[in-house]
Design a protein around this motif. Structure first.
Motif, PDB file in Angstrom:
ATOM      1  N   SER A   1       0.842  -1.195   0.000  1.00  0.00           N
ATOM      2  CA  SER A   1       0.000   0.000   0.000  1.00  0.00           C
ATOM      3  C   SER A   1       0.876   1.243   0.000  1.00  0.00           C
ATOM      4  CB  SER A   1      -0.971   0.001   1.191  1.00  0.00           C
ATOM      5  OG  SER A   1      -0.273  -0.069   2.412  1.00  0.00           O
ATOM      6  N   LEU A   2       0.369   2.288  -0.681  1.00  0.00           N
ATOM      7  CA  LEU A   2       1.127   3.524  -0.876  1.00  0.00           C
ATOM      8  C   LEU A   2       0.219   4.739  -0.731  1.00  0.00           C
ATOM      9  CD1 LEU A   2       2.588   2.534  -4.370  1.00  0.00           C
ATOM     10  CD2 LEU A   2       3.756   2.211  -2.199  1.00  0.00           C
ATOM     11  N   TYR A   3       0.750   5.788  -0.167  1.00  0.00           N
ATOM     12  CA  TYR A   3       0.162   7.129  -0.269  1.00  0.00           C
ATOM     13  C   TYR A   3       1.353   8.062  -0.393  1.00  0.00           C
ATOM     14  CZ  TYR A   3      -2.836  11.187   0.797  1.00  0.00           C
ATOM     15  OH  TYR A   3      -3.522  12.383   0.755  1.00  0.00           O
ATOM     16  N   LEU A   4       1.940   8.028  -1.587  1.00  0.00           N
ATOM     17  CA  LEU A   4       3.170   8.754  -1.873  1.00  0.00           C
ATOM     18  C   LEU A   4       2.901   9.718  -3.023  1.00  0.00           C
ATOM     19  CD1 LEU A   4       5.455   5.584  -1.811  1.00  0.00           C
ATOM     20  CD2 LEU A   4       5.130   7.223   0.054  1.00  0.00           C
ATOM     21  N   LEU A   5       3.827  10.571  -3.309  1.00  0.00           N
ATOM     22  CA  LEU A   5       3.675  11.510  -4.419  1.00  0.00           C
ATOM     23  C   LEU A   5       3.913  10.800  -5.752  1.00  0.00           C
ATOM     24  CD1 LEU A   5       5.578  14.540  -2.866  1.00  0.00           C
ATOM     25  CD2 LEU A   5       3.108  14.228  -3.069  1.00  0.00           C
ATOM     26  N   PRO A   6       3.382  11.317  -6.853  1.00  0.00           N
ATOM     27  CA  PRO A   6       3.554  10.662  -8.156  1.00  0.00           C
ATOM     28  C   PRO A   6       5.018  10.402  -8.506  1.00  0.00           C
ATOM     29  CG  PRO A   6       1.976  12.458  -8.345  1.00  0.00           C
ATOM     30  CD  PRO A   6       2.558  12.530  -6.956  1.00  0.00           C
ATOM     31  N   SER A   7       5.887  11.353  -8.246  1.00  0.00           N
ATOM     32  CA  SER A   7       7.306  11.173  -8.572  1.00  0.00           C
ATOM     33  C   SER A   7       7.922  10.029  -7.770  1.00  0.00           C
ATOM     34  CB  SER A   7       8.079  12.466  -8.320  1.00  0.00           C
ATOM     35  OG  SER A   7       7.979  12.836  -6.950  1.00  0.00           O
ATOM     36  N   VAL A   8       7.469   9.845  -6.541  1.00  0.00           N
ATOM     37  CA  VAL A   8       7.983   8.758  -5.705  1.00  0.00           C
ATOM     38  C   VAL A   8       7.433   7.422  -6.210  1.00  0.00           C
ATOM     39  CG1 VAL A   8       8.122   7.852  -3.352  1.00  0.00           C
ATOM     40  CG2 VAL A   8       8.240  10.317  -3.739  1.00  0.00           C
ATOM     41  N   ASN A   9       6.149   7.394  -6.569  1.00  0.00           N
ATOM     42  CA  ASN A   9       5.571   6.167  -7.131  1.00  0.00           C
ATOM     43  C   ASN A   9       6.337   5.724  -8.377  1.00  0.00           C
ATOM     44  OD1 ASN A   9       3.596   6.123  -5.175  1.00  0.00           O
ATOM     45  ND2 ASN A   9       1.893   6.489  -6.553  1.00  0.00           N
ATOM     46  N   ILE A  10       6.623   6.681  -9.252  1.00  0.00           N
ATOM     47  CA  ILE A  10       7.346   6.366 -10.495  1.00  0.00           C
ATOM     48  C   ILE A  10       8.749   5.832 -10.180  1.00  0.00           C
ATOM     49  CG2 ILE A  10       8.348   7.348 -12.621  1.00  0.00           C
ATOM     50  CD1 ILE A  10       5.280   7.093 -12.680  1.00  0.00           C
ATOM     51  N   LYS A  11       9.413   6.449  -9.237  1.00  0.00           N
ATOM     52  CA  LYS A  11      10.760   6.016  -8.847  1.00  0.00           C
ATOM     53  C   LYS A  11      10.726   4.615  -8.225  1.00  0.00           C
ATOM     54  CE  LYS A  11      14.715   7.614  -6.107  1.00  0.00           C
ATOM     55  NZ  LYS A  11      15.186   8.629  -5.158  1.00  0.00           N
ATOM     56  N   LEU A  12       9.646   4.294  -7.525  1.00  0.00           N
ATOM     57  CA  LEU A  12       9.486   3.017  -6.838  1.00  0.00           C
ATOM     58  C   LEU A  12       8.999   1.909  -7.775  1.00  0.00           C
ATOM     59  CD1 LEU A  12       9.761   2.037  -3.916  1.00  0.00           C
ATOM     60  CD2 LEU A  12       7.375   2.665  -3.566  1.00  0.00           C
ATOM     61  N   ARG A  13       8.388   2.277  -8.880  1.00  0.00           N
ATOM     62  CA  ARG A  13       7.744   1.319  -9.782  1.00  0.00           C
ATOM     63  C   ARG A  13       8.651   0.163 -10.217  1.00  0.00           C
ATOM     64  NH1 ARG A  13       4.941   3.482 -15.161  1.00  0.00           N
ATOM     65  NH2 ARG A  13       7.084   3.405 -15.905  1.00  0.00           N
ATOM     66  N   PRO A  14       9.914   0.386 -10.606  1.00  0.00           N
ATOM     67  CA  PRO A  14      10.751  -0.763 -11.003  1.00  0.00           C
ATOM     68  C   PRO A  14      10.888  -1.804  -9.884  1.00  0.00           C
ATOM     69  CG  PRO A  14      11.775   1.286 -11.695  1.00  0.00           C
ATOM     70  CD  PRO A  14      10.616   1.665 -10.819  1.00  0.00           C
ATOM     71  N   LYS A  15      10.996  -1.350  -8.664  1.00  0.00           N
ATOM     72  CA  LYS A  15      11.116  -2.279  -7.530  1.00  0.00           C
ATOM     73  C   LYS A  15       9.801  -3.024  -7.309  1.00  0.00           C
ATOM     74  CE  LYS A  15      13.080  -2.482  -2.901  1.00  0.00           C
ATOM     75  NZ  LYS A  15      13.791  -1.783  -1.854  1.00  0.00           N
ATOM     76  N   LEU A  16       8.679  -2.340  -7.492  1.00  0.00           N
ATOM     77  CA  LEU A  16       7.373  -2.981  -7.351  1.00  0.00           C
ATOM     78  C   LEU A  16       7.173  -4.043  -8.426  1.00  0.00           C
ATOM     79  CD1 LEU A  16       5.230   0.189  -6.592  1.00  0.00           C
ATOM     80  CD2 LEU A  16       5.803  -1.638  -4.967  1.00  0.00           C
ATOM     81  N   LEU A  17       7.609  -3.762  -9.633  1.00  0.00           N
ATOM     82  CA  LEU A  17       7.437  -4.699 -10.742  1.00  0.00           C
ATOM     83  C   LEU A  17       8.325  -5.941 -10.610  1.00  0.00           C
ATOM     84  CD1 LEU A  17       6.983  -2.174 -13.659  1.00  0.00           C
ATOM     85  CD2 LEU A  17       5.290  -3.850 -12.851  1.00  0.00           C
TER      86      LEU A  17
ATOM     87  N   VAL B   1      -0.806  -3.996  -5.638  1.00  0.00           N
ATOM     88  CA  VAL B   1      -0.293  -2.689  -5.226  1.00  0.00           C
ATOM     89  C   VAL B   1      -1.475  -1.738  -5.225  1.00  0.00           C
ATOM     90  CG1 VAL B   1       1.301  -0.807  -5.756  1.00  0.00           C
ATOM     91  CG2 VAL B   1       1.956  -3.178  -6.276  1.00  0.00           C
ATOM     92  N   VAL B   2      -1.731  -1.126  -4.081  1.00  0.00           N
ATOM     93  CA  VAL B   2      -2.866  -0.214  -3.953  1.00  0.00           C
ATOM     94  C   VAL B   2      -2.344   1.153  -3.517  1.00  0.00           C
ATOM     95  CG1 VAL B   2      -3.411  -0.953  -1.573  1.00  0.00           C
ATOM     96  CG2 VAL B   2      -5.196   0.059  -2.988  1.00  0.00           C
ATOM     97  N   SER B   3      -2.811   2.188  -4.195  1.00  0.00           N
ATOM     98  CA  SER B   3      -2.322   3.541  -3.939  1.00  0.00           C
ATOM     99  C   SER B   3      -3.473   4.502  -3.711  1.00  0.00           C
ATOM    100  CB  SER B   3      -1.488   4.018  -5.132  1.00  0.00           C
ATOM    101  OG  SER B   3      -1.092   5.366  -4.952  1.00  0.00           O
ATOM    102  N   HIS B   4      -3.305   5.326  -2.729  1.00  0.00           N
ATOM    103  CA  HIS B   4      -4.249   6.405  -2.449  1.00  0.00           C
ATOM    104  C   HIS B   4      -3.795   7.643  -3.205  1.00  0.00           C
ATOM    105  CE1 HIS B   4      -5.757   9.472   0.792  1.00  0.00           C
ATOM    106  NE2 HIS B   4      -6.463   9.538  -0.319  1.00  0.00           N
ATOM    107  N   ALA B   5      -4.645   8.151  -4.059  1.00  0.00           N
ATOM    108  CA  ALA B   5      -4.524   9.460  -4.710  1.00  0.00           C
ATOM    109  C   ALA B   5      -3.610   9.529  -5.927  1.00  0.00           C
ATOM    110  CB  ALA B   5      -4.135  10.553  -3.711  1.00  0.00           C
ATOM    111  N   PHE B   6      -2.562   8.719  -6.009  1.00  0.00           N
ATOM    112  CA  PHE B   6      -1.593   8.913  -7.073  1.00  0.00           C
ATOM    113  C   PHE B   6      -1.367   7.636  -7.867  1.00  0.00           C
ATOM    114  CE2 PHE B   6      -0.474  11.966  -3.699  1.00  0.00           C
ATOM    115  CZ  PHE B   6      -0.821  13.123  -4.385  1.00  0.00           C
ATOM    116  N   ASP B   7      -1.230   7.795  -9.191  1.00  0.00           N
ATOM    117  CA  ASP B   7      -1.068   6.653 -10.087  1.00  0.00           C
ATOM    118  C   ASP B   7       0.406   6.321 -10.302  1.00  0.00           C
ATOM    119  OD1 ASP B   7      -0.087   8.467 -11.976  1.00  0.00           O
ATOM    120  OD2 ASP B   7      -1.917   8.458 -13.161  1.00  0.00           O
ATOM    121  N   MET B   8       0.657   5.489 -11.321  1.00  0.00           N
ATOM    122  CA  MET B   8       2.017   5.030 -11.630  1.00  0.00           C
ATOM    123  C   MET B   8       2.421   5.411 -13.051  1.00  0.00           C
ATOM    124  SD  MET B   8       3.455   2.997  -9.237  1.00  0.00           S
ATOM    125  CE  MET B   8       2.914   2.284  -7.713  1.00  0.00           C
ATOM    126  N   GLY B   9       1.966   6.556 -13.505  1.00  0.00           N
ATOM    127  CA  GLY B   9       2.329   6.986 -14.847  1.00  0.00           C
ATOM    128  C   GLY B   9       1.700   6.095 -15.898  1.00  0.00           C
TER     129      GLY B   9
END
Length: 179
Positions: free
Chosen positions: A123-139, A147-155
């Motif tokens: 679960s995430l409630y992070l800023l879009p730039s942080v989500n994008i930076k984290l995405r490779p590790k999530l994948l 993966v569930v996120s409050h408010a912000f997507d993954m580009g």
């Protein structure tokens, strides 16, 4: 006069050290702490289909409300990761009040360096730039991990589902099998 100058310098140092330390702590935090409303927490966990067989990791866990709710209401084991020692202490106190401290853990770590490879849900409630930076590790997580996120997507990683709860958008992705 020299004694006054030395005293003045010592006083300035005494006041500047805590300010400098606070500024350094602010620099180290990628995301400001904003608590998620409880109705959104429960909707996130429901959308991610969290249950007793899940291991949830909440990245940037704040006061631990997602972790505590996952354990108390959904029966999951859960780990919260946050860089802020004050939030970690508050989260541990909240887990104790909810009597779930045997099902949860809180780690003071940088979420980019943390190991959350055992997650079945993140679960995430992070800023879009942080989500994008984290995405490779999530994948890199096990296929099927939610993966569930409050408010912000993954580009350009489009969510499998999204929903509106009050004024909050919640997104859900499933880590694909890339074979």
């Amino acid at each position: 006069m020299k004694a006054i100058t030395v005293l003045y310098g010592m006083l300035m140092l005494a006041f500047m050290v805590p300010i400098t330390m606070q500024a350094q702590q602010m620099i180290d935090k990628d995301v400001p702490y904003v608590p998620t409303k409880q109705e959104v927490v429960e909707a996130m966990l429901t959308l991610a289909n969290v249950g007793p067989n899940d291991m949830l990791y909440d990245l940037g866990c704040g006061d631990g409300r997602i972790v505590v709710t996952a354990a108390k209401k959904f029966g999951a084991k859960a780990v919260g990761i946050d860089i802020d020692p004050e939030r970690i202490q508050e989260a541990r106190e909240n887990a104790q009040k909810a009597a779930v401290e045997n099902k949860v853990a809180f780690l003071q770590q940088d979420l980019f360096k943390a190991d959350f490879s055992k997650a079945s849900v993140v679960s995430l409630y992070l800023l879009p730039s942080v989500n994008i930076k984290l995405r490779p590790k999530l994948l890199q997580l096990k296929p099927g991990t939610r993966v569930v996120s409050h408010a912000f997507d993954m580009g350009d990683w489009k969510p499998d589902k999204q929903m509106l709860v009050g004024n909050s958008t919640i997104y859900l992705w499933t880590v694909p099998d890339v074979k």
